[in-house]
Every structure is written in C-alpha cells, then in structure tokens.
Write a protein that holds these residues in place. Structure first.
Motif, short mmCIF file in Angstrom:
data_model
loop_
_atom_site.label_atom_id
_atom_site.label_comp_id
_atom_site.label_asym_id
_atom_site.label_seq_id
_atom_site.Cartn_x
_atom_site.Cartn_y
_atom_site.Cartn_z
N GLY A 124 -5.09 1.09 -2.83
CA GLY A 124 -5.55 -0.01 -2.02
C GLY A 124 -5.71 -1.40 -2.70
N VAL A 125 -6.73 -0.94 -4.00
CA VAL A 125 -7.04 -2.21 -4.48
C VAL A 125 -5.82 -2.74 -5.20
CG1 VAL A 125 -8.01 -2.65 -6.89
CG2 VAL A 125 -9.12 -1.24 -5.31
N ALA A 151 0.80 -1.06 -0.17
CA ALA A 151 -0.08 -0.04 -0.07
C ALA A 151 0.76 1.31 -0.12
CB ALA A 151 -0.91 0.01 1.35
N LEU A 152 2.01 1.11 0.84
CA LEU A 152 2.92 2.28 0.71
C LEU A 152 3.43 2.74 -0.49
CD1 LEU A 152 5.35 1.80 4.11
CD2 LEU A 152 4.12 3.83 3.45
N ILE A 153 3.70 1.46 -1.26
CA ILE A 153 4.56 1.68 -2.56
C ILE A 153 3.40 2.29 -3.70
CG2 ILE A 153 5.22 0.68 -4.56
CD1 ILE A 153 6.58 -1.50 -2.47
N VAL A 210 -2.24 4.24 5.70
CA VAL A 210 -1.20 4.63 4.91
C VAL A 210 -1.81 5.43 3.66
CG1 VAL A 210 0.87 3.33 5.60
CG2 VAL A 210 -0.80 2.61 3.45
N GLY A 211 -3.06 5.84 3.81
CA GLY A 211 -3.74 6.43 2.71
C GLY A 211 -4.45 5.89 1.79
N ALA A 212 -4.48 4.49 1.66
CA ALA A 212 -4.93 3.96 0.58
C ALA A 212 -6.31 3.31 0.62
CB ALA A 212 -4.20 2.57 0.46
N GLY A 213 -7.32 4.35 1.23
CA GLY A 213 -8.67 4.20 1.28
C GLY A 213 -9.33 3.24 2.04
#
Lengths: 272, 270, 264
Positions: free
Chosen positions: A150-151, A136-138, A225-228
């Motif tokens: 996220g997906v 997810a970070l990447i 980490v901001g991925a929804g």
C-alpha cells in the motif's frame, strides 16, 4: 429628436433572434449529437432494467440494514484506521523523497538538458496516469498482501503529481536573488540553500499536505486488493453482509477524511 | 572597517514559525516519532523488501512483451468501450443531479437550512473514494456497469456541485436585481441572469469531470462495478501478466488521450 | 584596482552589447556609467563579476584576471566584489539577518551554511552594518516586510559585509522614488568613503550621476564615448552620449525638417 416611429416601425425589425440560422443549426446538431451518443451509450451497456427498477428499494433496504451503526465494532477498527493513516503518511513521505529529483528534472530552468527534461516529464505523466489501485495490484504481486504494498502504491502514484506541482514552483522562482547569492561568491549548493529553497518552501509544504490529504482517501481503498488499511475490513464486512459494521467503518472514514482535510487546509493557509 | 566585534552582540538565532524553539523541536520530534512508528507498524523486514525488488525484475520480464489472445483482445476492447460509455452516462447523470444541489449550496441564493443540507450532501459525496461508493453500489444494484455509473455519478455530484456553487456565489447580483426589477419571476431570474453567467463554467467543468470519470471508470471494475477493471483484476489473478501489462498500457493511453482532449476542449470553450 | 580591457559581449541572439570596451577604476573613486538604455551599462557591470559571461577581452581585479578563472577561483574573487542590484534581489522569505549574512557565504562551509551556523564575529559585524545603514532592530523581519528603500539598504549591507575591494552597483535607484533614491545614494557613497573602496555604478539619472560621482563614463551602443570628471559632463558631452553627437537644437531642427518634407 428621435421620432416615435423608430420604436414601432416594422422596417426597424420587430423580430429578433439570438442566433442566426447557421449558428442555430450548429447548436441543434451538437445537442442532437450529444443526445444520440447518450442514448447509444445507455442502450449498449446491457443494463438489466429489473435491477434499475429495484435499485431504489435495494438502496433503501441497505440503508435500513446499516442503521444503527455497530458501536461495539468501533474498538476493532482502531488498528486498521491507524494503519490507514500510517500508510498515507509513509506513502506521502516516500513520494516527496522520490519527487524532488524528478521535479528538478522536469523544471525547464533546472534540468540539465533536453533528454533529462523529457525523462522527467515522462515519469510525471506515467505515474499519474496509472490509478493507485492498479499500482496496489502490482505491488501486492511483488511484496505480498499488506501495508508495504500500500505504501509503495501510494508513493509511486503520488510522485507524478508532487513532482509536477513542485516543478512548476521551481519554474516560477525569481532568478534575481539566486544571482545575487552567487555574486557573493557562494557555491552552487549554498546558492541552492539560500536562493532556491526559501523560494519553493511554501509550495513544497502546501503540495505535500495537499497530497497527503488525497492519499488519506486513497489509502482507505487499497485494502480492496489486499494492500492494507481499513479497506480490508470494509471489504470483509461487505462480503459477510455485516451492514451495521460497514456503516461504522464508513463513519470512521468520513471522520479521518474530514480531519485530514482540515489539517491540510490549516497548514496550507499558514504557509501562504 | 569601523567594526568592533567585541562590543556588539555576536549571537543571533533565526526566528521560528512556531511558538518558540522548544515547541519547534517538540513538533519535529513528534512528526519523526510518528513516521518511525508508522514504519515499525507496517513491519517491513529488509529481507521481504529485497525479495520484492527481486520479484520486480521477474514480474517485469513476465509482463514483457504485452500480449493477448484474440479472445482476450476482444474482451479488452469490450471492457474499454464499456468504461468509456459508463463515464459519459455517469457524467451526464451526475451533472443533472448536481445542478439543484449546487443552487442549494450557494449561500447567496439558498436560505440557511437548505444551504446546510446542500453543503452536507457535498461533504459526504466528496469524502468517500469512488471505489468505496462502487463497492456499496455493487451490493445495492448488483454486479455490472449500472453500479459503476451510479458510483461515478455520486462522486460527480460532490465535485460538480461544490465548484458550481462557488461559481454561483461569485455571480454579479446586479444582473439578478435588474431582471427582478422588470418583474421577472424567480425562475426567469435564474434563467436570464444566473444561468448566462455560469454557463461557460458549467461546460468547462463538465469536460473536466468527464476526463476524471474516464480515469475512474477504468478501475471501478476491480470491485465488480463494470468496465475494464474486472478484466485487469482477473488477468492478475490468473498470473497472465503479459495480458495485464497490455491492459495497463491501454488504460494509460486512454487516460492520456482523455486528458489531452479535455485540456484542448476546455481551452476552446474558455 | 579594476582594469577592463577590450571587453566584448555578443549575446546568443547576435546582439553586440559591448564592442571592445576598456576602462579603469582605482583608489576610492566613485565612477558612474551613464548612457541610453540598451547601451550596455548593465552588461558591463555584470561582465565584471561574470554574472554575464564576456565573449572576449580581459578584466583584472588587482593581480587576478577574472575572465579565465575556474569555478572555485571565480567564487573566491567574487567575495572581493560586492554587488548591489537593481531590484534589490533579496531572498524575500528569509530574514533581514540571513540576507545580510548571505554576504559571508563565500567564507562558510556548506554544512555551516545549511545549519545557519554563522560565525559570531560575522553576526556582530552584521548588526554593526545594519546599524550603519539605519536598519537597527529589523534583523528578524522577513525581507518582504520592508519598504523599497529599506530593502536596498539591506542590499547594501549584504555587499558591505563581504568587505569587498570594490562595489559594483547596477541601477540602485531605478525601483525607488526620487526622495529615497537620494537617501540610498547618500548612504552608498558615504559607506564607500568610510571603507575607502571604489564604486562602479551604473545609473541612468544624469543629475544623480554627476552629483555623486568623481568621474563619469559615457556608453553609447556598446562603446565608450565619453570619459571625464563629473563637471566635464556638459551639454556637448551629453549630446555625444545620448544623441550620437547631434545637439538637441540640431536634432529638433532636423526633426522639424523631416516633418515638413513628409507633409509635402
């Protein structure tokens, strides 16, 4: 006739030990070793004992501040919850699409040659070894914050697992029917549709639903980490110490996790 | 061939696993509809997707070769060591706590109300992702490895107690009866008939869980719960992607070694 | 019809399963191949439709030489050879109807095959064939719901619906009990007579072989050691096939002698 002395005589061995001396020494050393490692590990962690002492109080304090859950907040988390489920479904779907070719590469009876086999195995173990939150970070760096990252994180993380289990199912198929189909004059592709796919279909469905179940849990946290998903809301509320809203979210997460587990178990029971 | 095609029914439809064909198409339509809705809902524009892919090339080139300054390297080693230690302590703590829970959740040993309590503990501890537990623990006991240890131990309870209780439910009760028949107390029954039957499984599961906790201990740091995770997160936030890639590679290496060692150890035990 | 000439098969392991074997099958005769296990019976059957690739030799089906065919030509020729397998080899999770109709795959486009869009004439034929093999009404059952005898009947139906020029049959009864074996053999030979096609059948029960076959071929260690009418297969011939020419009496005597020597 057995004489009574067999039961009372000292020479027949009144002492009994479960382990001989050597075994006992090994066991002592193993136990000792484990204890030393534990002690060393504990000491070297630099744990602030003040925190440890106050931890029970802190946790109790947290629980009292959480209860009762904020009911009004429920309406606000419907959106993020749906997004969480969307992410898990799309991520799983994408993972399956990517995993199918990898599965055929990493199954020893369908892979074209040694190199493709190794390549398949490499993809399987690499994607599995990197945690979903790191993926997810990447992907947040690449696609910006949001559900897309996220997906993709969920999808890439799931490829290895899905391909591994599907590959194992492919390796276990019965060659006989496949041979029989090709003996009728069917083409390779027809042989695939009639001989191989029916045999791996149950495994396919159970792997897909099982992974989806895992992915529902994973998609609750990639928001950190901001991925929804719901993780974003959870983190925000924790940062603002809105503990009653946090409990609402936790209950909601518990709900969707239990429901998805039920659905997944039902579907797997149905195909087996 | 003695076949007269006209006289025999030339129609055949494949029976379906669903109630009938209409249901089948409705279910398929619903699934397709939901996937499309999901896709629409996350609002992916092709433009953004393509830019992301382009960014991928840049990111990969920024990541290569993996590198670290000596100070960063020391920090990384520290983080990794902390992760490993956390996983060891959390596994031990988790197993100690989960043993009574496992007995509570075994329906052949525990009375009904206790059984339900045991099962609920397992359900709750299993349902939350380790990072959610970690983020709550950080708020409860502060930043640092203690929060991580507690979070991992919490997750271990759910996993361990569930599998162990299933194992206990499968034990041979004849052995328990035998010990009870010679006048053994409740504790003696557990020690002499239940424990010997489940010890190999306990060891196997412990090794397996240690492996899982090692994986998780590398990421709980992302929410501040100790270990290498925080170092990784910082490197991303500072755009120091060469350092990030080094850390990721080291994590992958550790995880793979852990997996291999765990598989080897479990084979030896069983 | 079928003409096998000097066929050899050497496996990767170095085993020489067939050592230059020649034979013919013609008209509507039923030829059974007998021999001890490991004699190469299955290998011979499987070489004919190239499920096993022969190492050398020629195999002719009418005017087609099979060993030299390319992929698509081979598929076309395989449509003319119906095969019935030892372990039935049905796709267990498909319905009986799909298993039978898979015999027509060689005539279908892949797209139609994918959509299960079968020709209505084929479906009608499939129903007819299922009736002939005594399996009316089970077309919607999954193959794994059937008994062994029923599965082999589906196997026969799958081969028959190909409208083959010849039936290749590999140990059709080895997975069945004796009673069912007789039923399956009855059915198989009856259908071959009705459709006027020859049958090459590999079978290890000698009494079944002689009862149903017009002609018997004996294999031993990859070589053809007997060929003749079923009633010519006397004790002497069986000695050649199964005991390398030694008669049972001689062999027992020799064995007794060896035991005696060993005891001294």
């Amino acid at each position: 006739m057995a004489s009574k002395s067999e039961f009372s005589g000292a020479d027949s061995g009144a002492e009994w030990e479960r382990f001989d001396t050597r075994q006992r020494l090994i066991r002592y050393f193993l136990t000792l070793g484990v204890l030393v490692i534990l002690a060393a590990a504990w000491r070297s962690m630099d744990i602030n004992y003040g925190y440890v002492a106050s931890a029970p109080n802190e946790v109790m304090d947290l629980l009292t501040r959480m209860y009762p859950p904020n009911v009004i907040y429920t309406s606000e988390i419907v959106g993020p919850l749906l997004e969480t489920i969307n992410i898990s479904i799309l991520g799983t779907a994408l993972a399956i699409v990517m995993a199918l070719p990898v599965a055929f590469l990493s199954a020893s009876n369908t892979t074209p040659n040694r190199w493709t086999y190794l390549f398949g195995k490499f993809i399987v173990s690499f994607t599995r070894s990197v945690n979903v939150i790191i993926w997810a970070l990447i992907f947040v760096v690449l696609f910006g914050p949001g559900a897309l990252a996220g997906v993709l994180a969920i999808a890439v993380r799931s490829v290895g697992f899905t391909a591994k289990l599907l590959g194992e199912a492919i390796e276990e198929i019965d060659r006989g029917p496949v041979e029989a189909i090709s003996a009728t004059g069917a083409s390779t592709f027809q042989m695939f549709i009639y001989g191989i796919i029916p045999q791996i279909k149950p495994a396919f469905i159970s792997v897909a639903t099982f992974r989806w179940d895992i992915n529902v849990r994973a998609s609750t946290i990639i928001g950190f980490v901001g991925a929804g998903g719901i993780g974003v809301a959870l983190q925000t509320n924790i940062n603002y110490f809105k503990w009653d809203a946090v409990l609402t979210i936790l209950i909601a997460i518990l709900g969707i996790v239990l429901v998805s587990e039920g659905i997944s178990a039902y579907l797997r029971g149905k195909v087996s | 061939m003695a076949t007269q095609p006209g006289s025999v029914d030339g129609n055949w439809e494949r029976p379906t696993a669903f109630y009938n064909r209409t249901t089948k198409y409705v279910v398929y339509a619903l699934i397709t509809g939901f996937v499309l809705y999901s896709f629409w809902n996350i609002r992916v524009s092709p433009d953004r997707f393509l830019r992301g892919l382009g960014g991928g090339v840049t990111l990969v080139s920024n990541m290569l070769p993996p590198a670290a300054t000596p100070m960063q390297f020391d920090l990384m080693v520290q983080g990794i060591v902390e992760s490993i230690l956390m996983s060891i302590i959390a596994t031990t703590l988790g197993i100690v706590v989960s043993a009574p829970v496992a007995f509570m959740a075994a329906n052949n040993l525990a009375p009904r109300p206790i059984y339900l309590v045991g099962r609920s503990i397992i359900a709750v501890t299993r349902s939350f992702h380790e990072l959610i537990v970690a983020i709550v623990m950080v708020k409860a006991v502060g930043f640092g490895p203690l929060a991580g240890v507690l979070a991992l131990a919490f997750k271990t309870v759910g996993f361990f107690a569930k599998l162990l209780s299933e194992e206990i439910e499968d034990i041979d009760t004849g052995q328990m009866d035998a010990i009870e028949a010679v006048g053994g107390s409740r504790m003696q029954v557990y020690l002499y008939s239940v424990l010997p039957q489940i010890i190999p499984r306990i060891i196997g599961l412990s090794i397996y869980r240690l492996d899982i906790n090692l994986r998780h201990s590398t990421v709980v740091g992302i929410v501040g719960a100790g270990g290498i995770g925080i170092t990784l997160l910082n490197s991303f936030q500072k755009y120091d992607y060469q350092y990030s890639s080094l850390i990721i590679l080291v994590i992958v290496g550790i995880v793979m070694i852990g997996e291999a060692a765990s598989a080897y150890a479990r084979r030896r035990v069983q | 019809m079928l003409h096998v000439k000097d066929v050899e098969k050497v496996y990767d392991s170095g085993d020489r399963a067939l050592k230059g074997l020649s034979m013919d099958v013609s008209g509507n005769e039923i030829v059974s191949i007998i021999g001890p296990s490991g004699a190469g019976k299955s290998t011979l059957i499987r070489c004919i439709n190239r499920l096993t690739e022969p190492t050398a030799g020629e195999i002719w089906l009418d005017d087609t030489e099979i060993t030299g065919l390319s992929g698509s030509q081979l598929r076309e020729t395989r449509r003319d050879m119906g095969m019935i397998h030892q372990e039935f080899n049905l796709v267990e999770r498909l319905t009986v109807m799909e298993n039978v109709l898979s015999g027509r795959l060689g005539y279908m486009s892949t797209w139609d095959a994918f959509r299960r869009n079968f020709d209505s004439e084929d479906i009608a034929t499939a129903r007819e064939v299922l009736r002939r093999v005594g399996l009316e009404g089970v077309e919607n059952d999954r193959a794994d719901e059937l008994s062994g005898g029923q599965r082999q009947r589906v196997g026969i139906a799958r081969a028959v619906i190909q409208r083959p020029k010849i039936l290749l049959v590999d140990e059709p009864t080895s997975a069945l009990d004796p009673e069912t074996s007789v039923e399956v053999m009855d059915l198989l030979t009856e259908i071959a007579r009705e459709d006027d096609i020859p049958v090459l059948i590999n079978i290890h029960e000698v009494d079944l072989a002689t009862e149903y076959a017009d002609r018997v071929v004996g294999l031993s260690d990859g070589e053809l050691v007997f060929e003749g009418a079923a009633d010519e297969l006397d004790e002497r011939a069986q000695d050649i096939i199964y005991r390398g020419g030694e008669s049972r009496a001689e062999r027992d005597a020799a064995k007794a002698e060896r035991t005696q020597h060993a005891g001294e």
